[in-house]
Design a protein around this motif. Structure first.
Motif, PDB file in Angstrom:
ATOM      1  N   CYS A   6       0.849  -1.197   0.000  1.00  0.00           N
ATOM      2  CA  CYS A   6       0.000   0.000   0.000  1.00  0.00           C
ATOM      3  C   CYS A   6       0.878   1.238   0.000  1.00  0.00           C
ATOM      4  O   CYS A   6       1.390   1.659   1.038  1.00  0.00           O
ATOM      5  CB  CYS A   6      -0.911  -0.001   1.232  1.00  0.00           C
ATOM      6  N   TRP A  24      -6.809  -3.786   4.690  1.00  0.00           N
ATOM      7  CA  TRP A  24      -7.040  -4.370   3.364  1.00  0.00           C
ATOM      8  C   TRP A  24      -8.440  -4.973   3.296  1.00  0.00           C
ATOM      9  O   TRP A  24      -8.943  -5.528   4.272  1.00  0.00           O
ATOM     10  CB  TRP A  24      -6.009  -5.457   3.054  1.00  0.00           C
ATOM     11  N   ARG A  26     -11.440  -6.679   0.099  1.00  0.00           N
ATOM     12  CA  ARG A  26     -11.655  -7.143  -1.274  1.00  0.00           C
ATOM     13  C   ARG A  26     -13.051  -6.743  -1.710  1.00  0.00           C
ATOM     14  O   ARG A  26     -14.015  -6.907  -0.953  1.00  0.00           O
ATOM     15  CB  ARG A  26     -11.476  -8.654  -1.374  1.00  0.00           C
ATOM     16  N   ALA A  27     -13.144  -6.183  -2.927  1.00  0.00           N
ATOM     17  CA  ALA A  27     -14.439  -5.749  -3.449  1.00  0.00           C
ATOM     18  C   ALA A  27     -14.932  -6.748  -4.487  1.00  0.00           C
ATOM     19  O   ALA A  27     -14.173  -7.182  -5.358  1.00  0.00           O
ATOM     20  CB  ALA A  27     -14.320  -4.360  -4.076  1.00  0.00           C
ATOM     21  N   THR A  32     -18.037  -4.751  -0.277  1.00  0.00           N
ATOM     22  CA  THR A  32     -16.754  -4.927   0.408  1.00  0.00           C
ATOM     23  C   THR A  32     -16.788  -6.216   1.204  1.00  0.00           C
ATOM     24  O   THR A  32     -17.688  -6.429   2.034  1.00  0.00           O
ATOM     25  CB  THR A  32     -16.469  -3.742   1.343  1.00  0.00           C
ATOM     26  N   THR A  58     -10.555  -7.388  -7.190  1.00  0.00           N
ATOM     27  CA  THR A  58     -10.116  -6.036  -6.844  1.00  0.00           C
ATOM     28  C   THR A  58      -9.870  -5.945  -5.342  1.00  0.00           C
ATOM     29  O   THR A  58     -10.722  -6.339  -4.535  1.00  0.00           O
ATOM     30  CB  THR A  58     -11.174  -5.003  -7.254  1.00  0.00           C
ATOM     31  N   TYR A  59      -8.715  -5.403  -4.969  1.00  0.00           N
ATOM     32  CA  TYR A  59      -8.335  -5.256  -3.564  1.00  0.00           C
ATOM     33  C   TYR A  59      -8.093  -3.778  -3.262  1.00  0.00           C
ATOM     34  O   TYR A  59      -7.561  -3.030  -4.099  1.00  0.00           O
ATOM     35  CB  TYR A  59      -7.072  -6.061  -3.248  1.00  0.00           C
ATOM     36  N   THR A  60      -8.499  -3.379  -2.068  1.00  0.00           N
ATOM     37  CA  THR A  60      -8.375  -1.983  -1.650  1.00  0.00           C
ATOM     38  C   THR A  60      -7.614  -1.910  -0.328  1.00  0.00           C
ATOM     39  O   THR A  60      -7.899  -2.676   0.605  1.00  0.00           O
ATOM     40  CB  THR A  60      -9.753  -1.327  -1.478  1.00  0.00           C
ATOM     41  N   GLU A  62      -6.518   0.807   2.733  1.00  0.00           N
ATOM     42  CA  GLU A  62      -6.821   2.103   3.328  1.00  0.00           C
ATOM     43  C   GLU A  62      -5.771   2.379   4.386  1.00  0.00           C
ATOM     44  O   GLU A  62      -5.520   1.561   5.269  1.00  0.00           O
ATOM     45  CB  GLU A  62      -8.208   2.104   3.948  1.00  0.00           C
ATOM     46  N   GLU A  83      -6.751   5.734   0.209  1.00  0.00           N
ATOM     47  CA  GLU A  83      -7.077   4.415  -0.302  1.00  0.00           C
ATOM     48  C   GLU A  83      -6.363   4.184  -1.624  1.00  0.00           C
ATOM     49  O   GLU A  83      -6.142   5.114  -2.394  1.00  0.00           O
ATOM     50  CB  GLU A  83      -8.589   4.260  -0.511  1.00  0.00           C
ATOM     51  N   GLU A  85      -6.441   1.173  -4.878  1.00  0.00           N
ATOM     52  CA  GLU A  85      -7.206   0.053  -5.427  1.00  0.00           C
ATOM     53  C   GLU A  85      -6.325  -0.712  -6.402  1.00  0.00           C
ATOM     54  O   GLU A  85      -5.652  -0.122  -7.250  1.00  0.00           O
ATOM     55  CB  GLU A  85      -8.467   0.577  -6.130  1.00  0.00           C
TER      56      GLU A  85
END
Length: 542
Positions: A6, A24, A26-27, A32, A58-60, A62, A83, A85
């Motif tokens: 990140c 972390w 996952r979307a 979420t 897709t991973y996010t 923050e 954030e 992505e």
């Protein structure tokens, strides 16, 4: 195995990790969700141990900005967190899709980087690097292959046969388990300058530029465009802003230009975006640098972030405070005598000492030698000291030979009087260390046979060393003196605190000599004396 990081923290070996402020998720289908099995968060990084087909998605991440200054950002929410992505695409083959493109000129020597230093930095002793070409073991007919300690592949005499997809495989052990990490590069070999090659972006990749509101800024974008200039190459900038802010952004001058730069490895394009006035609406929005030609397109990302000078201002403030403190300490040390005397004069009530029951401010001790009874030592002790300290500054002195009572028991009187004095002034003089006898100069010991002076010094020095009361003030007249003749107690006190120097010649002739001025002597003597008790009348004041 694969690692997602990140931002830029921990991006190189030895750099600080992201820490606990990273979350972390996952979307999936605009929802979420938690992280899938086989993934693990370590020091803010997302580890895939190992990568599985189910990890596609897709991973996010923050990350709070409380501790870190970010250089790679994506968006900022209302809570002040950042954030990023990531889109993870999982292929079924052993070799992943190329992450970048490289162009070598035919016949040259160049390097393909492994770019997996985070893996190599974990355990260099057990990591093994292996290179594949087009997902097959790497072999070169008549060519030299070399892999250095950082896993970089060196190709000598590149030929058209060397073109292809190169994959850097790292086999390593982590927590007792064996894993493999891979990264691929597409390599082109060209010798025809007219061939148009896919553009390769050098910078920015995903960077942040710190700016001041209201100031100008210049953003730069550099890309490799091939072996020569082509009219089909284009570089331009795109600023992503909400539709309702289009009119506002339009009032900002965005002047873009780009030029070719020729180097040994080919032609580069350098594009510069000039912003005349940075406004708040330009902060924290994506600014894209796009490079394209008929073969492909590359895109870089920049963000403008307001510069935070809190740390700089804090450092400057601390530096100034430290410098001022040093100046005050040095000044206080060199001017301490004048400062203390000025304080006593300006604030006599505050400078007064606590009543201690003492009768005298100082006991004056000097050697009474008949042969030198009329010497400068006796004159100084019986006349000069009282004239200045008693008549001009209001001190009370006890001087034996002037203030003692005839017929009293001398030793008892000395012992009692010394303990009723706040200071013990001991006068040492060269004229009582030697005298002429039958034309020959002999040295007299400071502890003379008529030992009343020796006794009063012993009493005072014993109390001074054991109880620091009274405090001793040494005065040396017309030095230098032979200190070897002093008692051990006197030598110790002189070594610890030194002695004040009185120059009889300077006083008599009213002029300065090589010795310190007697004016400074009186300041130092008063500095070492206690404050004058309030209410004492002075004959004169200087």
């Amino acid at each position: 195995m694969f690692v997602l990081r990140c931002g830029s923290c921990g991006s190189t070996v030895g750099a600080p990790t992201c820490g606990p402020n990273v979350t972390w998720s996952r979307a999936e289908e605009n929802r979420t969700m938690g992280l899938p099995s086989g993934t693990e968060v370590r020091d803010g990084d997302l580890w895939f141990l190992p990568v599985d087909a189910s990890h596609h998605g897709t991973y996010t991440c923050e990350r709070s900005t409380a501790e870190f200054k970010l250089r790679t950002l994506v968006c900022r929410d209302q809570r002040g967190a950042w954030e990023m992505e990531f889109m993870v695409s999982v292929s079924s083959g052993q070799c992943p899709h190329p992450a970048e493109r490289r162009v070598f000129k035919q016949g040259t020597r160049d390097v393909l980087p492994c770019k997996q230093m985070d893996i190599l930095g974990l355990n260099k002793t057990t990591a093994h690097v292996n290179w594949l070409k087009d997902c097959r073991p790497l072999e070169r007919d008549g060519g030299t292959i070399e892999v250095d300690q950082e896993g970089r592949l060196r190709l000598y005499g590149a030929s058209e046969d060397d073109a292809g997809v190169y994959t850097c495989l790292i086999n390593f052990t982590l927590d007792g388990q064996t894993h493999t990490s891979a990264r691929s590069i597409q390599l082109y070999i060209h010798n025809d300058p007219d061939v148009i090659l896919p553009p390769a972006l050098v910078y920015p990749i995903n960077d942040t530029v710190l700016v001041e509101l209201g100031s100008s800024a210049e953003l730069r974008c550099l890309a490799h465009l091939g072996l020569r200039e082509h009219d089909e190459n284009f570089m331009y900038w795109v600023v992503d802003v909400p539709h309702n802010d289009d009119d506002h952004i339009g009032r900002v001058l965005l002047d873009k230009s780009w030029v070719y730069i020729h180097e040994d490895k080919g032609v580069y394009g350098l594009s510069t975006l000039s912003i005349s006035d940075v406004i708040p609406d330009l902060l924290n929005v994506p600014i894209h640098c796009i490079v394209m030609n008929p073969t492909d397109q590359a895109e870089g990302l920049l963000w403008l972030q307001k510069a935070d000078h809190t740390e700089l201002h804090t450092c400057i403030g601390v530096g100034l405070a430290f410098g001022l403190a040093v100046v005050l300490l040095v000044s206080g040390y060199f001017f301490r005598v004048d400062l203390v005397l000025a304080y006593r004069k300006l604030c006599p009530q505050l400078a007064q000492q606590i009543p201690d029951g003492k009768e005298y401010d100082a006991y004056v001790s000097y050697l009474h030698v008949d042969d030198v009874s009329s010497s400068g030592t006796a004159t100084f002790a019986l006349h000069v000291l009282p004239e200045v300290l008693e008549k001009q500054h209001g001190y009370s002195l006890y001087i034996r030979g002037r203030d003692d009572c005839p017929g009293a028991a001398i030793h008892d009187e000395i012992s009692a009087t010394v303990r009723r004095c706040r200071r013990l002034i001991i006068i040492l003089s060269a004229d009582v260390q030697s005298y002429k006898s039958a034309g020959t100069e002999e040295v007299l010991p400071l502890k003379h046979s008529q030992n009343h002076e020796d006794y009063e010094q012993k009493i005072g020095l014993h109390d001074a060393l054991m109880q620091n009361d009274p405090r001793v003030i040494l005065v040396e007249m017309d030095g230098p003196l032979d200190h070897s003749g002093l008692s051990a107690s006197l030598r110790y006190i002189r070594k610890q605190q030194g002695a004040l120097q009185w120059n009889t010649a300077s006083s008599a002739n009213q002029r300065c000599t090589t010795l310190p001025s007697n004016g400074y002597f009186w300041k130092c003597l008063r500095y070492n004396m206690p404050p004058v008790p309030g209410g004492r009348a002075l004959t004169t004041v200087v």
